[in-house]
Design a protein around this motif. Sequence first.
Motif, short mmCIF file in Angstrom:
data_model
loop_
_atom_site.label_atom_id
_atom_site.label_comp_id
_atom_site.label_asym_id
_atom_site.label_seq_id
_atom_site.Cartn_x
_atom_site.Cartn_y
_atom_site.Cartn_z
N PHE A 61 1.04 -1.24 0.08
CA PHE A 61 -0.12 -0.06 0.16
C PHE A 61 0.50 1.06 -0.04
CE2 PHE A 61 -3.12 -3.03 1.48
CZ PHE A 61 -4.31 -2.16 0.00
N VAL A 62 1.98 0.89 0.46
CA VAL A 62 3.08 2.35 1.14
C VAL A 62 3.24 2.87 -1.04
CG1 VAL A 62 4.86 2.66 0.94
CG2 VAL A 62 4.02 1.98 2.94
N PHE A 63 3.78 1.06 -1.48
CA PHE A 63 3.98 2.08 -3.44
C PHE A 63 3.05 1.63 -3.61
CE2 PHE A 63 7.59 -1.90 -2.40
CZ PHE A 63 8.91 -0.44 -1.82
N ILE A 64 1.85 1.58 -3.36
CA ILE A 64 0.76 2.00 -4.50
C ILE A 64 0.14 3.34 -4.14
CG2 ILE A 64 -2.02 1.86 -4.42
CD1 ILE A 64 -2.08 -1.56 -3.86
N ALA A 65 0.10 4.31 -2.64
CA ALA A 65 0.18 5.29 -2.85
C ALA A 65 1.18 6.08 -3.38
CB ALA A 65 0.32 5.74 -1.08
N GLY A 66 2.18 5.50 -4.27
CA GLY A 66 3.90 6.22 -4.31
C GLY A 66 3.53 6.12 -6.19
N LEU A 67 2.79 5.14 -6.47
CA LEU A 67 2.46 4.87 -8.16
C LEU A 67 1.00 5.86 -8.24
CD1 LEU A 67 2.52 1.24 -8.23
CD2 LEU A 67 4.41 3.14 -9.49
N ALA A 68 0.55 6.01 -7.89
CA ALA A 68 -0.51 7.27 -7.56
C ALA A 68 -0.71 8.90 -7.33
CB ALA A 68 -1.79 7.04 -6.26
N ALA A 69 1.48 8.48 -7.37
CA ALA A 69 1.20 10.45 -7.30
C ALA A 69 1.61 10.35 -8.57
CB ALA A 69 2.00 10.50 -5.54
N ILE A 70 2.53 9.78 -9.21
CA ILE A 70 3.37 9.99 -10.12
C ILE A 70 2.09 10.01 -10.96
CG2 ILE A 70 4.52 8.95 -12.46
CD1 ILE A 70 5.51 6.77 -10.08
N PRO A 71 2.66 11.56 -12.06
CA PRO A 71 1.61 12.04 -12.76
C PRO A 71 2.33 11.29 -14.55
CG PRO A 71 3.49 13.30 -11.88
CD PRO A 71 3.87 12.25 -11.59
N ASP A 72 0.40 11.18 -14.57
CA ASP A 72 -0.26 10.31 -16.24
C ASP A 72 1.33 10.84 -17.31
OD1 ASP A 72 -0.96 8.71 -15.11
OD2 ASP A 72 -2.83 9.39 -15.20
N ASP A 73 1.30 12.02 -17.19
CA ASP A 73 1.96 12.79 -18.50
C ASP A 73 3.44 12.99 -18.61
OD1 ASP A 73 2.52 14.39 -16.12
OD2 ASP A 73 1.88 16.38 -17.00
N ILE A 74 3.85 12.63 -17.58
CA ILE A 74 5.05 11.38 -17.47
C ILE A 74 5.10 10.95 -18.45
CG2 ILE A 74 7.29 11.52 -15.95
CD1 ILE A 74 6.58 13.63 -14.41
N LEU A 75 4.74 9.75 -17.83
CA LEU A 75 4.60 8.08 -18.29
C LEU A 75 3.69 8.61 -20.04
CD1 LEU A 75 2.93 6.27 -15.76
CD2 LEU A 75 5.37 6.53 -16.08
N GLU A 76 3.13 9.29 -20.19
CA GLU A 76 2.89 9.56 -21.47
C GLU A 76 3.62 10.00 -22.75
OE1 GLU A 76 -0.49 11.78 -21.44
OE2 GLU A 76 -2.19 10.13 -20.55
N ALA A 77 4.61 10.51 -21.68
CA ALA A 77 5.89 11.72 -22.33
C ALA A 77 7.05 10.58 -22.52
CB ALA A 77 6.14 13.05 -21.52
N ALA A 78 7.03 9.68 -21.73
CA ALA A 78 7.88 8.34 -22.10
C ALA A 78 7.84 7.76 -23.18
CB ALA A 78 8.33 7.70 -20.96
N THR A 79 6.15 7.79 -23.20
CA THR A 79 6.04 6.17 -23.92
C THR A 79 6.26 7.14 -24.90
OG1 THR A 79 4.48 6.00 -22.85
CG2 THR A 79 3.70 5.08 -25.08
N VAL A 80 5.84 8.56 -25.22
CA VAL A 80 5.82 9.02 -27.11
C VAL A 80 7.50 9.30 -27.69
CG1 VAL A 80 6.17 11.79 -28.18
CG2 VAL A 80 3.87 10.54 -26.73
N ASP A 81 8.73 9.29 -26.20
CA ASP A 81 9.70 9.80 -26.68
C ASP A 81 10.32 7.90 -27.16
OD1 ASP A 81 10.05 12.00 -26.38
OD2 ASP A 81 11.03 11.55 -24.44
#
Length: 322
Positions: free
Chosen positions: A201-221
């Motif tokens: 649950f600590v990691f779930i909270a950490g993953l939920a705090a990661i902005p989606d646009d950062i992951l989308e930018a990495a995917t686009v790259d």
Amino acid sequence: MTQQVAAAPASSPEGAGAPRRRRRRGGRRGHLHPAVALLWLAPALSLIVGVVLFPAYKLFEASRGEFSITGLRRGDAGWRNYEQVLSHPMFTTVLWNTVVWVVAVVAITIVISLALAQLLVKDFPGRRIARWALIVPWAASVIITSQLFVLLYDYNFGMLNHLLKSLGLIDTSIDFLGSDAWIMPSMVAVGVFVSLPFTTFVFIAGLAAIPDDILEAATVDGASAWQRYRTVILPLLRPALMIAIVLNSIYVFNNFPIIYTLNDRNPGFGNDTLITFMYKLAFQSQERDVGMSAATGVINVLLILVVVLIYLRIVNWREETR
């Protein structure tokens, strides 16, 4: 004439001094009197003194005392209790068991929890039920959970041996709690099972705090799933990862119920950690030495403080709190 009358109040000493007095009063309003501040802090300070400092002082005092077999203090022992603990023939084995126990439980828990957290943040049917089910080992008493695993590990009637025989993996039962080769892995498995809910649950909270646009930018790259996880997700999970490692290390290091419940049938100290070693010195060994037990407790506290200081050094807490 009208202009002179209007300008007079602005140039008078009283008019010029009023704003300055208001500023001084406003400045004093931002500071609490020391007596008032102490009154507000009194409950917290009393709690720290009563729950932390006073017991720590009594523990250190007991570690330098000499006690009878009934626990009555007979005098001052100086540093002899520490010398006896450090020179105990099983102290090195107990210390090594403690290192293996803590490192194995924390490392395996972190790896499995990262995988579970990645799964439980996905949107799939039954996700809420899966999260609720994950909380059960955390909500149950550690003693009850440990006793349940004692039944599962039982040599004659344990479900685990029955399952392994049914699958054809073994021919004879494994003595999970009586064999020196199996007792530590068996205890580690229980420690991981109990530690998974909090860490996940600590990691779930950490993953939920990661902005989606950062992951989308990495995917686009053009980053692959593994590259996104390694170069984006893991660095952003660093605060949650450090919290999970330190808190689990302290919790596992001080875990008494699992070690004692699964290891109580084995004589001696061959499979004990420092926390059960301390208990047996006071209540189950031939010496029943309270002073040596207290000295072991002080050593436990010092080792935990070392872990905390290492954590503070890693996260550069002084820079983060400026």
